[in-house]
Enzyme design. Structure first.
Site, PDB file in Angstrom:
ATOM      1  N   HIS A   1      -7.167  -6.176  -0.557  1.00  0.00           N
ATOM      2  CA  HIS A   1      -6.034  -5.294  -0.280  1.00  0.00           C
ATOM      3  C   HIS A   1      -5.025  -5.955   0.657  1.00  0.00           C
ATOM      4  O   HIS A   1      -3.821  -5.723   0.544  1.00  0.00           O
ATOM      5  CB  HIS A   1      -6.547  -3.971   0.316  1.00  0.00           C
ATOM      6  CG  HIS A   1      -5.535  -2.874   0.292  1.00  0.00           C
ATOM      7  ND1 HIS A   1      -4.954  -2.406  -0.872  1.00  0.00           N
ATOM      8  CD2 HIS A   1      -4.972  -2.145   1.304  1.00  0.00           C
ATOM      9  CE1 HIS A   1      -4.104  -1.445  -0.594  1.00  0.00           C
ATOM     10  NE2 HIS A   1      -4.084  -1.269   0.718  1.00  0.00           N
TER      11      HIS A   1
ATOM     12  N   ASP B   1      -2.265  15.090 -13.699  1.00  0.00           N
ATOM     13  CA  ASP B   1      -2.130  13.644 -13.913  1.00  0.00           C
ATOM     14  C   ASP B   1      -2.202  12.849 -12.614  1.00  0.00           C
ATOM     15  O   ASP B   1      -2.039  11.632 -12.620  1.00  0.00           O
ATOM     16  CB  ASP B   1      -0.815  13.331 -14.640  1.00  0.00           C
ATOM     17  CG  ASP B   1       0.401  13.901 -13.913  1.00  0.00           C
ATOM     18  OD1 ASP B   1       0.214  14.548 -12.855  1.00  0.00           O
ATOM     19  OD2 ASP B   1       1.525  13.699 -14.397  1.00  0.00           O
TER      20      ASP B   1
ATOM     21  N   ASP C   1      -9.470  -6.162  -4.805  1.00  0.00           N
ATOM     22  CA  ASP C   1      -9.034  -5.040  -3.982  1.00  0.00           C
ATOM     23  C   ASP C   1      -9.949  -3.837  -4.235  1.00  0.00           C
ATOM     24  O   ASP C   1      -9.955  -3.290  -5.334  1.00  0.00           O
ATOM     25  CB  ASP C   1      -7.582  -4.680  -4.339  1.00  0.00           C
ATOM     26  CG  ASP C   1      -6.972  -3.639  -3.409  1.00  0.00           C
ATOM     27  OD1 ASP C   1      -7.733  -2.888  -2.768  1.00  0.00           O
ATOM     28  OD2 ASP C   1      -5.733  -3.578  -3.339  1.00  0.00           O
TER      29      ASP C   1
ATOM     30  N   SER D   1       0.842  -1.193   0.000  1.00  0.00           N
ATOM     31  CA  SER D   1       0.000   0.000   0.000  1.00  0.00           C
ATOM     32  C   SER D   1       0.883   1.253   0.000  1.00  0.00           C
ATOM     33  O   SER D   1       1.717   1.409  -0.892  1.00  0.00           O
ATOM     34  CB  SER D   1      -0.957  -0.069   1.196  1.00  0.00           C
ATOM     35  OG  SER D   1      -2.054   0.790   1.023  1.00  0.00           O
TER      36      SER D   1
END
Length: 289
Positions: A270, A219, A242, A137
């Protein structure tokens, strides 16, 4: 409705007891070639960083936790069961997380770069000349940056649940967990026990603000421009279920790191390294070895 379901799934995933395990209490050598898990602090960049260490192998590996995470909450099955003859495993608490307090956690624009420098400097302070990174993560983002910026120090790289940019949809999901008072007692308890309610609540809000700032760029860039600079062997793992990190993030990282490998786990969420720890550890050990 889909967005609401994603938010509820995220709350359960991030903080369910299985994903935030109780602190490890070493009793006996944990794996076949086991050693006990030691815990210590060392001063790095003006901060006393807490870390856990186990194993006696020649291949050093650093485990990097996620948001509000620490070695003991995020990597129990890895500290316990990874091959301790092949690997020396270090799990750190980034500044402001776990037992690396003080300082209080904050999220300046370069917080990922700061974590990357702290992580690399920690391993050098522990006298590891070269090492591999396993990042989950937020820790995966930190690991990507470290591998790009310190290429001579990084042997191999494994990331999962990571993203190199933040979209507006990501921000909506993050905002769904901003107010910890709305979480169930079952979900809140492990983190409140570690941090106390006030620090936990304040830090979660600050994290949402900090990570969401990246989406203000056109972006949404966090570290996209650094991915082509990663030259070490790289293994990207993604859980197809996830709800926090869409698969497109993993595919983008894979596409922009030359020679990288992408593994999709159909039932993975996750916290796939906790839910499917045996399979995860085996895949990672095979890649590192």
């Amino acid at each position: 409705m889909a967005r609401r379901n994603a938010v509820w799934a995220l709350r359960a995933l991030l903080l369910q007891p299985s994903a935030r395990a109780a602190p490890l209490t070493p009793r006996r050598p944990a794996a076949s070639y086991g050693t006990s898990i030691t815990s210590a602090k060392i001063q790095v960049n003006g901060v006393h960083l807490h870390y856990q260490q186990t194993g006696e192998g020649s291949h050093a590996v650093l485990l990097l936790p996620g948001m509000l995470g620490s070695g003991q909450t995020d990597f129990g099955p890895q500290l316990k069961s990874m091959n301790k003859q092949l690997f020396t495993i270090v799990a750190w608490d980034p500044r402001g997380y776990g037992q690396s307090i003080p300082p209080s956690r904050d999220f300046p624009p370069d917080f990922f770069e700061r974590d990357a420098k702290d992580a690399v400097d920690l391993m050098q302070a522990l006298k590891f000349k070269k090492f591999s990174l396993l990042g989950w993560s937020d820790g995966g983002i930190t690991a990507l940056i470290a591998a790009a910026k310190y290429p001579t120090l990084i042997h191999k790289l494994v990331v999962w649940g990571a993203n190199a940019s933040v979209t507006q949809e990501d921000v909506r999901i993050y905002n769904g967990i901003r107010d910890v008072s709305k979480w169930s007692e079952k979900v809140k308890k492990p983190l409140e026990e570690m941090y106390g309610h006030k620090y936990f609540a304040k830090t979660c809000e600050a994290w949402v603000d900090g990570i969401s700032r990246f989406a203000e760029k056109s972006d949404g860039n966090i570290c996209q421009q650094l991915l082509p600079d990663i030259k070490c062997p790289t293994f990207i793992i993604h859980g197809e279920k996830d709800p926090l990190v869409p698969q497109a993030h993993a595919e983008y990282i894979h596409k922009h790191i030359k020679g990288s490998r992408l593994l999709l786990m159909p039932e993975g969420k996750h916290n796939l390294h906790l839910r499917f720890a045996e399979d995860f550890n085996r895949q990672v050990e095979d890649f590192l070895h």
